[in-house]
Structure formats: structure tokens, C-alpha cells
Design a protein around this motif. Structure first.
Motif, PDB file in Angstrom:
ATOM      1  N   ALA A 182       0.841  -1.203   0.000  1.00 54.87           N
ATOM      2  CA  ALA A 182       0.000   0.000   0.000  1.00 54.87           C
ATOM      3  C   ALA A 182       0.876   1.253   0.000  1.00 54.87           C
ATOM      4  O   ALA A 182       0.628   2.205  -0.750  1.00 54.87           O
ATOM      5  CB  ALA A 182      -0.919  -0.007   1.206  1.00 54.87           C
ATOM      6  N   LEU A 183       1.924   1.220   0.806  1.00 53.03           N
ATOM      7  CA  LEU A 183       2.799   2.390   0.931  1.00 53.03           C
ATOM      8  C   LEU A 183       3.499   2.698  -0.397  1.00 53.03           C
ATOM      9  O   LEU A 183       3.601   3.877  -0.797  1.00 53.03           O
ATOM     10  CB  LEU A 183       3.832   2.115   2.028  1.00 53.03           C
ATOM     11  CG  LEU A 183       4.445   3.319   2.714  1.00 53.03           C
ATOM     12  CD1 LEU A 183       3.368   4.163   3.378  1.00 53.03           C
ATOM     13  CD2 LEU A 183       5.468   2.884   3.752  1.00 53.03           C
ATOM     14  N   GLY A 184       3.961   1.648  -1.066  1.00 54.26           N
ATOM     15  CA  GLY A 184       4.611   1.834  -2.371  1.00 54.26           C
ATOM     16  C   GLY A 184       3.653   2.466  -3.369  1.00 54.26           C
ATOM     17  O   GLY A 184       4.024   3.388  -4.111  1.00 54.26           O
ATOM     18  N   GLY A 185       2.404   1.988  -3.362  1.00 51.51           N
ATOM     19  CA  GLY A 185       1.387   2.534  -4.263  1.00 51.51           C
ATOM     20  C   GLY A 185       1.055   3.971  -3.925  1.00 51.51           C
ATOM     21  O   GLY A 185       0.958   4.831  -4.814  1.00 51.51           O
ATOM     22  N   VAL A 186       0.913   4.245  -2.622  1.00 52.18           N
ATOM     23  CA  VAL A 186       0.594   5.608  -2.173  1.00 52.18           C
ATOM     24  C   VAL A 186       1.709   6.564  -2.582  1.00 52.18           C
ATOM     25  O   VAL A 186       1.449   7.676  -3.054  1.00 52.18           O
ATOM     26  CB  VAL A 186       0.395   5.628  -0.633  1.00 52.18           C
ATOM     27  CG1 VAL A 186       0.392   7.038  -0.105  1.00 52.18           C
ATOM     28  CG2 VAL A 186      -0.913   4.945  -0.271  1.00 52.18           C
ATOM     29  N   GLY A 187       2.957   6.094  -2.450  1.00 52.48           N
ATOM     30  CA  GLY A 187       4.102   6.921  -2.836  1.00 52.48           C
ATOM     31  C   GLY A 187       4.046   7.273  -4.310  1.00 52.48           C
ATOM     32  O   GLY A 187       4.253   8.432  -4.697  1.00 52.48           O
ATOM     33  N   ALA A 188       3.733   6.253  -5.140  1.00 53.66           N
ATOM     34  CA  ALA A 188       3.687   6.486  -6.598  1.00 53.66           C
ATOM     35  C   ALA A 188       2.535   7.429  -6.952  1.00 53.66           C
ATOM     36  O   ALA A 188       2.692   8.314  -7.796  1.00 53.66           O
ATOM     37  CB  ALA A 188       3.539   5.157  -7.324  1.00 53.66           C
ATOM     38  N   ILE A 189       1.388   7.251  -6.275  1.00 46.82           N
ATOM     39  CA  ILE A 189       0.236   8.137  -6.543  1.00 46.82           C
ATOM     40  C   ILE A 189       0.589   9.569  -6.123  1.00 46.82           C
ATOM     41  O   ILE A 189       0.321  10.531  -6.856  1.00 46.82           O
ATOM     42  CB  ILE A 189      -1.023   7.650  -5.779  1.00 46.82           C
ATOM     43  CG1 ILE A 189      -1.508   6.316  -6.348  1.00 46.82           C
ATOM     44  CG2 ILE A 189      -2.152   8.676  -5.869  1.00 46.82           C
ATOM     45  CD1 ILE A 189      -2.591   5.646  -5.521  1.00 46.82           C
TER      46      ILE A 189
END
Lengths: 352, 303
Positions: A132-139
Motif C-alpha cells: 500500500a505504501l509503495g502505491g501511495v508513494g507512486a500516486i
């Protein structure tokens, strides 16, 4: 829980997103759409401002206080440019969120790497949190770049925002991020409950359609009337609806109102006012609930409020956020709920 | 080094592993054998901390897996049966990612990854793992299981997709691990493989350990103190009389016989034939191979 495993997973996910062709494509579309929306908005803003200045000059020349007073709350806001962009973002951003999240867990299942990943010295919650954190970072990175591009375009058009406007732009950015994150969390949830990526994508799209299109239709007047009944008719006036249809298509639909010449009974008028008020209150409540359930509804409500024309009567950002607190909470609660469900499901995932 | 103490796992009321008690000493290469659905993979998943036992416990180096999964995972290397990787990464990137979880420094990771790729014969392969054959993935899986230099290595069907050269490499690697004192648990259907690399064997059927020990002990037990001797002669042979003989079947022309005795009486048979002036054509003592041993236990375990 140790942070090391989560950091390693988040860093890989972030890097995977940034290297993914899917992300490149959607980000490019998002950036182009944002730029086009921004340019259109900036052109419109410049024109509106020019019209406003012209009318204001007339009001000053003719010394018309009424006209000047009416103009007080109509000065176009820089944020109106973001309104255009936001409408486009609501479509592309949602797709970006789903595209980034729908195969986060199913991809691990399909490549059979999940078993190995969980056999490393790492807790299960670190895996889902890291993803989730990786995705949030990319978003966040994507939204940040889009925001910077939008401000750069504004500057190119010679529009320089003041501090309040910059804060509103920031609110716009955070709200857009939350919208994309909501659908990312939804897709992540579907990825944990589905066996394969295809099913996860399909379920994500179904829920997205329900939240963005199906739920809001209950707030549309025809649907609302069909479900909760028509608005009360004023006394002395009758409305008739005529609709002729075949099995294949509707031919004609006509609504005719007749006004009677008889004197209106004051009691009937009072009764009409009361029922009409109740009807409107009920409709507003239903509309508010529908808006709160729909992430895009909340997004558009917030976007509409922050981009309303600036002027003497315009509420400050603080009071605006106060008025939108329910929408903001709803926009925060929905991704939190989706992520919470994804978390619980992943923790109970049966590995065989 | 590995201990299962009344380990039980029940799925939907059906025991996949049933009251399993097992102890594997350090440095042992232990083969876990059993038919499909015997509970081998479920046992392994509990040993590597991927699923929780319904009751009982398992220990790695004295540490209970369910209570301290992270501590245990640091001690073990695991290769699942359906070994999977990130297809869009190269072999060294996949191994480096795995090594990061064990807190190795960048230099140490680089050194280990290079060594392991050379060990499994994948050094110099430039393509992404997505382009690997099944055998190459299996080799890479073995390398990944060793990335943390574990004290215990657990391999689930390690030779399933390997070519003959890969199998030889696998045997070499397992033997070198054993020489270094690493405990290896191998679950396999390929029985000759188990007999070639394992120092002891456990046989599972319906979630229960029905036999365990070294290969010789198991074959003795499987034979149940019986030896079968096939005899073929050029001319008809006489009926053999010996108290050790349990049963004897002769062909119609009495030129061949199948003797079942308590012990190996091939010497006695040779002497008898010589004394009778009969020229033997064949005198063979049947030793059960691993497959026979296993089948006898499966039959016993599922009966």
C-alpha cells in the motif's frame, strides 16, 4: 512489526510502479489531460476576468452601487481553472488508482512468489502495508507532478496565485490524491479477495461503477421522484404527465401544468409550503447521503466549493473546510475502510 | 534441529497432518516421502511458518515456529514446490531482493548472489526470469533457499523439473550442504532421488508418519524378515527342504522357482544344486528398491 520488511517491500513496489508501462501510460494521459484541462481553464479564467473587469468598469463609471454589489461575489477564481481539470481528473484518476492496485496481491499469487515472500523474515502485515505504501508513494508522486505542472501552466498564462489560492490549489491536490487513493485501496481489496488479476479488475470496475454512477443516480430528480414520490404540486395548479411509449423506445413525454383562475386557499398554500419544505429537506438529506457514499460525489462537492468565485462574500478556506468536513471525512474514511478490509483479508489469506 | 511435537493441521474437519511426531538431528539429510495428499506440503508450510498448526507444535533449532516465526525464518531456507519469481527482474535482482530481508550489507549481498548463481549454474544468464525454463527456475529457487546461508534447508520437490545435469548439480549441492553440517529436509515423489541423497527417510500417509529411519532399517522393516530368491536351472531341480523356507513356487518343468525364506539362503540353494549336479542358470536375491519399500508402507498406511 518491524519497519525493515515493510520498507523493502514499499521500495520495491514504488520502483515497480515507476517502471511499469501501465503507470507510464496512465500518468502520461493524466498529465496531458491535466495540462489540457488547465490550459482550457486558464483561457476561460482570463476571459471571465476580462469580462468581470469590463462590467466592473461600467459599474464604476455609471456609479451603480447595485451592480457593483452584485459583482462583489462574482470575481472569477483562479481555482475555476482547476475545476475544468478536476472534472477530467475524476475520470482518469479513478482509472489510475484501479490500474495501480488491482494486481498487487494477485500478481504475487499468479507468479507464485507470495509463498516465497511470506517465507522471508517478514510479518504478513508488513507485506500488505508495504504494498500500500509503495502505491501511495507512486500516486503522491504522480499527483505532485500534475500539481506542479498545473501551477507552471498558470504561471505561463501570467496568472500568479496568492497565498489563499495556493492553499486552495493544495486542497485540490490533496483531494485529488484522496480520490485516486480511494480507488487504489478498492482495487487492493479486490486483489486480496480475488484469485486472479482479471477477476480483481472486473470487481474493481463493478464497485467503481456502483459508487461513481449507480449510487448518484438516486439523487437525480426523475429517479428520486420514482423512488420517493413527486414534489408537492402548488395549490391551484395541476400537473399532468403524458408519456407514450412502445416496447422499443419512448415516443413522447410531455408534462403540462394548468393554472386555475380560482383564488388559492391560504391554508392549502401553507400546507403546500410545509410539505414542500419537508420534501426538499428529505431530498437534500438523500442527496447528501448519496454524495457521501460516492467518492467522486465528495470530490466534486469539495472541488466545486473551493473553486467558487472569489469575492467579498466568499468564505475563507478555514470556514470552507469546516463546511465540507463531512465530505472530507467521507473521502478519508472510504479508502481507510477499503484498506482495512484488504488488510484483514490478507492477514487471513490461506497459503497452501 | 527439526522437531514436530504432535503436530496437527485440520482443514474443514479433515486432518491434513495428524499428530505428527518427528525429530531430525542436525546435519541430517531427511527425505519426507508420501503419496499425494499425505500431508508433506502442509507439514513443510507449518515448519516454515506460513500456516499455523491446529494443535501441537514444531521447532527449528529449539525455537517454536508459531511463537517466533521471524526468528525461525532467519534460520531456514525454503524452496516451495511451485517456485515463483518476479518475472520482470533478472536472477540477481530476484536474489538480491530476497537477501535484503536478511539484513545483509550491499557488498555481502553482491558476493552471495554471485556465488549462488555460480553454484547453481546460472551465472552469466542475462535474461529476465520471465524467460527462464522450469529447470532454470528450479535452480534459481535452490539458490534463493541458500541466500541467507541457513542452518536448515527445506526443499519441496526440488528435482521435479530438473534435467539430468541439473539433478547432478542438485545432488552435489545437497551433499556439500550436509558436509557443512546443514540440516536438509527434502520432500519428493522422485524416490530414487531420495535414496541417493537422504541419510534418513520418513514416510507419511494420510497425515501420519507411518515409518521413519535410515534406508536399511526401512527396507528390513518393509521386507518383514523375508527374502525372495529367484532360481533358474538348466535341468529340473529338486524340492528344497530347509526350515528357513517359508514358501516356494516351482514352474511346471521345475526349471525355475521363487523361494521366500526367513533369511538369505542363496548359499544353501547353490550347495544343493551343486550336490545334485544341476547347472544353475540364475540365482538372484531380490532386494526391495525404494519404490517397493514405499509401496509396502503406503499399502500398510492406507489399509
Amino acid at each position: 512489526m518491524t519497519a525493515t520488511g515493510m520498507r523493502i517491500i514499499a521500495s520495491k513496489e514504488f520502483s515497480d510502479h515507476l517502471r511499469s508501462r501501465r503507470f507510464h501510460l496512465l500518468f502520461a494521459i493524466l498529465a496531458v489531460v491535466a495540462a489540457v484541462g488547465m490550459i482550457t481553464g486558464a483561457v476561460q479564467y482570463t476571459k471571465d476576468l476580462s469580462d468581470y473587469n469590463a462590467v466592473q468598469m461600467i459599474a464604476e463609471n455609471e456609479d451603480d452601487p447595485t451592480l457593483a454589489g452584485n459583482l462583489a461575489g462574482l470575481k472569477p477564481s483562479i481555482l475555476s481553472a482547476y475545476s475544468q481539470m478536476g472534472m477530467l481528473m475524476a475520470g482518469i484518476g479513478v482509472v489510475l488508482g484501479i490500474a495501480m492496485g488491482f494486481d498487487l496481491v494477485t500478481r504475487e499469487k499468479e507468479s507464485k512468489s507470495l509463498k516465497s515472500l511470506l517465507a522471508y523474515p517478514v510479518f504478513r502485515d508488513e507485506v500488505i502495508n508495504g504494498k500500500a505504501l509503495g502505491g501511495v508513494g507512486a500516486i503522491a508522486l504522480a499527483m505532485g507532478v500534475v500539481l506542479v505542472v498545473s501551477v507552471a501552466i498558470m504561471t505561463l498564462f501570467g496568472i500568479v496565485p496568492n497565498v489563499d489560492e495556493l492553499l486552495r490549489v493544495l486542497v485540490f491536490g490533496v483531494t485529488s490524491f484522496l480520490l485516486v487513493f480511494t480507488f487504489f485501496a478498492l482495487a487492493l481489496l479486490m486483489s486480496t479477495v480475488s484469485k486472479d488479476s482479471g477477476s480483481a479488475l472486473l470487481y474493481s470496475l463493478i464497485v467503481m461503477i456502483v459508487l461513481s454512477s449507480f449510487v448518484p443516480i438516486f439523487a437525480y430528480t426523475p429517479i428520486y421522484s420514482a423512488v420517493f414520490g413527486d414534489a408537492p404540486t402548488p395549490p391551484g395548479m395541476s400537473t399532468y404527465s403524458y408519456q407514450q411509449s412502445s416496447s422499443a423506445y419512448t415516443v413522447t413525454s410531455v408534462a403540462v401544468a394548468y393554472k386555475s383562475d380560482d383564488a388559492v386557499d391560504p391554508e392549502a398554500l401553507e400546507e403546500y409550503e410545509r410539505t414542500s419544505r419537508e420534501y426538499m429537506n428529505q431530498k437534500r438529506t438523500i442527496t447528501d447521503i448519496v454524495t457521501l457514499i460516492s467518492p467522486t460525489g465528495n470530490y466534486q462537492t469539495i472541488l466545486g466549493a473551493i473553486s467558487q468565485p472569489a469575492g467579498d462574500n466568499t468564505p475563507g478556506l478555514g470556514s470552507l473546510i469546516g463546511a465540507l468536513v463531512c465530505n472530507i471525512i467521507a473521502l478519508l474514511a472510504m479508502p481507510a475502510a477499503f484498506f482495512g478490509l484488504a488488510w484483514v483479508r490478507f492477514m487471513r489469506e490461506d497459503i497452501r | 534441529m527439526i522437531r514436530c511435537d504432535h503436530l496437527t493441521k485440520i482443514y474443514n474437519g479433515v486432518p491434513a497432518v495428524d499428530d505428527l511426531c518427528l525429530e531430525i538431528p542436525a546435519g541430517e539429510v531427511f527425505g519426507l516421502l508420501g503419496p499425494n495428499g499425505a500431508g508433506k506440503s502442509t507439514t513443510i508450510l507449518m515448519l516454515v511458518g506460513l500456516i499455523q498448526p491446529t494443535s501441537g507444535a514444531c521447532y527449528i533449532d529449539g525455537v517454536e515456529v508459531a511463537a517466533h516465526p521471524i526468528e525461525v525464518k532467519k534460520k531456514i531456507g525454503y524452496m516451495p514446490e511451485d517456485v515463483g519469481f518476479y518475472a520482470d527482474l533478472a536472477a540477481e535482482e530476484n536474489l538480491d531482493y530476497a537477501a535484503r530481508f536478511y539484513g545483509l550489507s550491499e557488498a555481502e549481498r553482491k558476493r552471495r548472489v554471485d556465488d549462488l548463481l555460480a553454484l547453481v549454474g546460472l551465472d552469466g544468464v542475462g535474461t529476465k526470469v520471465g524467460g527462464y525454463s522450469k529447470g532454470m527456475r528450479q535452480r534459481l529457487g535452490l539458490a534463493r533457499a541458500l541466500v541467507n546461508d541457513p542452518a536448515v534447508v527445506i526443499l519441496d520437490e526440488p528435482t521435479a523439473n530438473l534435467d539430468p545435469r541439473g539433478v547432478l548439480d542438485y545432488r552435489r549441492i545437497v551433499r556439500s550442504l550436509a558436509d557443512r553440517g546443514t540440516t536438509v529436509l527434502v520432500s519428493s515423489h522422485i524416490l530414487p532421488e531420495v535414496s541417493k541423497v537422504c541419510t534418513s527417510v520418513g514416510i507419511l500417509a494420510r497425515g501420519r508418519l507411518i515409518a521413519s529411519g535410515d534406508r536399511e532399517m526401512l527396507s528390513r522393516a518393509a521386507m518383514q524378515d523375508r527374502v525372495t530368491i529367484d532360481v533358474e536351472t538348466v535341468t529340473p531341480m529338486p524340492r528344497l527342504t530347509n526350515p528357513e523356507v517359508l514358501s516356494a513356487e516351482y514352474s511346471q518343468d521345475a526349471c525355475s522357482a521363487r523361494i521366500v525364506a526367513k533369511h538369505d539362503i542363496s548359499g544353501f540353494i547353490a550347495e544343493t544344486l551343486y550336490a545334485e549336479g544341476i547347472l544353475p542358470r540364475r540365482l538372484a536375491v531380490e532386494m526391495p528398491d525404494m519404490e517397493d519399500i514405499l509401496l509396502s508402507y503406503y499399502t500398510e498406511g492406507t489399509a
